[in-house]
Design a protein around this motif. Structure first.
Motif, mmCIF file in Angstrom:
data_model
loop_
_atom_site.group_PDB
_atom_site.id
_atom_site.type_symbol
_atom_site.label_atom_id
_atom_site.label_comp_id
_atom_site.label_asym_id
_atom_site.label_seq_id
_atom_site.Cartn_x
_atom_site.Cartn_y
_atom_site.Cartn_z
ATOM 1 N N VAL A 244 52.375 13.855 -7.880
ATOM 2 C CA VAL A 244 52.525 15.002 -6.987
ATOM 3 C C VAL A 244 51.263 15.123 -6.137
ATOM 4 C CG1 VAL A 244 52.806 17.508 -6.839
ATOM 5 C CG2 VAL A 244 54.028 16.218 -8.605
ATOM 6 N N GLY A 245 51.418 15.032 -4.818
ATOM 7 C CA GLY A 245 50.275 15.167 -3.929
ATOM 8 C C GLY A 245 49.797 16.602 -3.849
ATOM 9 N N THR A 246 48.476 16.777 -3.834
ATOM 10 C CA THR A 246 47.928 18.129 -3.773
ATOM 11 C C THR A 246 46.548 18.105 -3.136
ATOM 12 O OG1 THR A 246 47.572 20.157 -5.038
ATOM 13 C CG2 THR A 246 46.935 18.079 -6.101
ATOM 14 N N LEU A 247 45.819 19.197 -3.296
ATOM 15 C CA LEU A 247 44.523 19.386 -2.661
ATOM 16 C C LEU A 247 43.418 19.310 -3.706
ATOM 17 C CD1 LEU A 247 43.250 20.339 0.139
ATOM 18 C CD2 LEU A 247 43.302 22.643 -0.825
ATOM 19 N N GLY A 248 42.356 18.565 -3.402
ATOM 20 C CA GLY A 248 41.204 18.464 -4.292
ATOM 21 C C GLY A 248 40.001 19.188 -3.717
ATOM 22 N N VAL A 249 39.249 19.865 -4.591
ATOM 23 C CA VAL A 249 38.040 20.594 -4.198
ATOM 24 C C VAL A 249 36.934 20.234 -5.184
ATOM 25 C CG1 VAL A 249 37.035 22.839 -3.639
ATOM 26 C CG2 VAL A 249 39.509 22.509 -3.455
ATOM 27 N N GLY A 250 35.810 19.767 -4.687
ATOM 28 C CA GLY A 250 34.708 19.405 -5.565
ATOM 29 C C GLY A 250 34.072 20.607 -6.231
ATOM 30 N N ASN A 251 33.397 20.366 -7.352
ATOM 31 C CA ASN A 251 32.615 21.378 -8.058
ATOM 32 C C ASN A 251 31.147 20.984 -8.041
ATOM 33 O OD1 ASN A 251 34.625 23.275 -9.291
ATOM 34 N ND2 ASN A 251 35.385 21.377 -10.154
ATOM 35 N N TYR A 252 30.292 21.938 -7.710
ATOM 36 C CA TYR A 252 28.852 21.688 -7.663
ATOM 37 C C TYR A 252 28.143 22.440 -8.784
ATOM 38 C CZ TYR A 252 29.573 20.284 -2.732
ATOM 39 O OH TYR A 252 29.991 19.700 -1.563
ATOM 40 N N LEU A 253 27.099 21.810 -9.305
ATOM 41 C CA LEU A 253 26.083 22.517 -10.076
ATOM 42 C C LEU A 253 25.031 22.923 -9.051
ATOM 43 C CD1 LEU A 253 24.663 23.406 -12.714
ATOM 44 C CD2 LEU A 253 23.650 21.112 -12.807
ATOM 45 N N THR A 254 24.804 24.217 -8.873
ATOM 46 C CA THR A 254 23.849 24.703 -7.876
ATOM 47 C C THR A 254 22.660 25.362 -8.557
ATOM 48 O OG1 THR A 254 25.015 26.832 -7.640
ATOM 49 C CG2 THR A 254 25.649 25.045 -6.149
ATOM 50 N N ALA A 255 21.582 25.507 -7.790
ATOM 51 C CA ALA A 255 20.344 26.060 -8.340
ATOM 52 C C ALA A 255 19.584 26.817 -7.268
ATOM 53 C CB ALA A 255 19.466 24.937 -8.890
ATOM 54 N N ARG A 256 18.825 27.826 -7.701
ATOM 55 C CA ARG A 256 17.881 28.449 -6.785
ATOM 56 C C ARG A 256 16.828 27.417 -6.390
ATOM 57 N NH1 ARG A 256 14.545 31.545 -8.047
ATOM 58 N NH2 ARG A 256 14.396 31.199 -10.278
ATOM 59 N N PRO A 257 16.337 27.450 -5.145
ATOM 60 C CA PRO A 257 15.316 26.475 -4.737
ATOM 61 C C PRO A 257 14.072 26.504 -5.608
ATOM 62 C CG PRO A 257 16.235 27.588 -2.821
ATOM 63 C CD PRO A 257 16.769 28.305 -4.027
ATOM 64 N N GLY A 258 13.752 27.679 -6.195
ATOM 65 C CA GLY A 258 12.534 27.814 -6.981
ATOM 66 C C GLY A 258 12.619 27.312 -8.407
ATOM 67 N N VAL A 259 13.783 26.831 -8.851
ATOM 68 C CA VAL A 259 13.869 26.278 -10.210
ATOM 69 C C VAL A 259 12.978 25.045 -10.283
ATOM 70 C CG1 VAL A 259 15.397 25.140 -11.872
ATOM 71 C CG2 VAL A 259 16.173 27.176 -10.638
ATOM 72 N N PRO A 260 12.102 24.957 -11.292
ATOM 73 C CA PRO A 260 11.147 23.852 -11.357
ATOM 74 C C PRO A 260 11.815 22.479 -11.330
ATOM 75 C CG PRO A 260 10.570 25.556 -12.931
ATOM 76 C CD PRO A 260 11.908 25.926 -12.388
ATOM 77 N N GLU A 261 11.161 21.538 -10.632
ATOM 78 C CA GLU A 261 11.730 20.207 -10.469
ATOM 79 C C GLU A 261 11.916 19.487 -11.802
ATOM 80 O OE1 GLU A 261 10.033 17.680 -7.520
ATOM 81 O OE2 GLU A 261 9.737 19.299 -6.069
ATOM 82 N N ASP A 262 10.967 19.677 -12.735
ATOM 83 C CA ASP A 262 11.095 18.961 -14.001
ATOM 84 C C ASP A 262 12.302 19.461 -14.795
ATOM 85 O OD1 ASP A 262 9.606 21.425 -14.452
ATOM 86 O OD2 ASP A 262 9.248 20.702 -16.494
ATOM 87 N N ALA A 263 12.630 20.751 -14.652
ATOM 88 C CA ALA A 263 13.796 21.288 -15.360
ATOM 89 C C ALA A 263 15.080 20.686 -14.807
ATOM 90 C CB ALA A 263 13.827 22.813 -15.234
ATOM 91 N N VAL A 264 15.158 20.531 -13.490
ATOM 92 C CA VAL A 264 16.338 19.927 -12.885
ATOM 93 C C VAL A 264 16.456 18.465 -13.292
ATOM 94 C CG1 VAL A 264 17.377 19.225 -10.677
ATOM 95 C CG2 VAL A 264 16.446 21.525 -10.946
#
Length: 314
Positions: A244-264
């Motif tokens: 069955v053809g349908t619509l796909g939508v991606g899911n993102y893991l998002t973050a505040r810009p200030g989250v430390p780089e090492d944690a990401v």
């Protein structure tokens, strides 16, 4: 969107700073303590979020706490006001947020560590009911997702594109399927992995029709860009007689810009090491690959994510 007072931002910022610097000992570095907005109890975001936070926290100097929510729109509002540090969201809602359109009165500052997996839009109706194709929704009782969810954004956008007026009901998945079972609804929109366990369970009790949406998928992609894609519910899902053809939508893991780089970076190490187990909770057969994960559209990669992908994949 409710404005956040300067005092609240100051308090939240101080709390986060304290959490990030707590627990220093020797050369071990700080213990990072972050909050991840997931979704409603029983939903796929909640399931993935809890699995992910457990995987990240075990044996690591990073504590990730899941926070239940109404899903995508609610998650990004919490991310913006500093209530959480990370959030799961659909790609269309994330793009609306960074561009400050539709649901969002102004652009939000957010980044994306990764695109994680794809939601498949389901349009469910009783097999013996009046809804056999998309046009049959006109004037019908239709569940379009819970308030604050990405599904509601996608479903309303689809109905508007199709020029259909329906009797919309804002319900979560469990409530929607229960109402469909009793005949209180004519059809239900749902966006999630394949198969979604609750949908599989209903399909064993009630013969269902999965209405094709591929004809409208192309129009939505043309109007709104690559946040939407044409995908197919496979034949082996839900006992379908054919794809069955349908619509796909991606899911993102998002973050505040200030989250430390090492944690990401630590989160991505876990995500890429355990993706097969983590994605099993939300969608069968999905793979997480770098070329897929970095495709976050208008949402910029978090600096820690960009550094991670460069160091590991060149």
């Amino acid at each position: 969107m409710t404005a956040t007072t300067p005092r609240r931002r100051t308090v939240l910022g101080a709390a986060l700073t304290a959490a990030l610097t707590a627990g220093c000992s020797g050369n071990d570095g700080p213990v990072r303590s972050l909050r991840l907005a997931t979704g409603p109890e029983g939903g796929p975001y909640n399931a993935f979020g809890r699995s992910f936070t457990e995987a990240v926290t075990v044996g690591r100097r990073l504590t990730l706490t899941p926070v239940s929510s109404a899903a995508s729109v609610d998650n990004l509002q919490q991310l913006d006001d500093g209530t959480v540090d990370l959030a799961l969201t659909t790609a269309d809602v994330a793009e609306d947020a960074v561009l400050g359109r539709d649901t969002f009165a102004r652009p939000l500052g957010l980044t994306a560590p990764a695109r994680v997996y794809v939601n498949y839009l389901h349009l469910l109706a009783p097999a013996d009911g009046p809804v056999r194709e998309l046009a049959d929704l006109a004037g019908r009782r239709v569940a379009t997702g819970a308030v604050g969810s990405g599904l509601q954004v996608t479903a309303k956008r689809l109905l508007r594109e199709a020029g259909l007026g329906v009797r919309q009901q804002s319900l979560g998945l469990a409530e929607s399927l229960a109402a469909l079972r009793t005949g209180a609804l004519d059809a239900v929109f749902w966006s999630g992995g394949v198969p979604t366990p609750a949908v599989s369970e209903l399909a064993r009790e009630l013969p269902l029709r999965f209405v094709p949406l591929d004809a409208i998928a192309a129009a939505l992609r043309e109007r709104h860009g690559p946040v939407y894609a044409a995908v197919t519910l496979p034949t082996d899902a839900y006992g379908l007689r054919g794809p069955v053809g349908t619509l796909g939508v991606g899911n993102y893991l998002t973050a505040r810009p200030g989250v430390p780089e090492d944690a990401v970076r630590r989160q991505l190490e876990i995500l890429f090491d355990q993706w097969a187990t983590l994605l099993r909770a939300v969608t069968a057969g999905a793979r997480l690959e770098p070329r897929f994960a970095v495709s976050t559209g208008a949402v910029p990669l978090h600096p820690g994510a960009a550094a991670y992908y460069r160091s590991v994949y060149g």
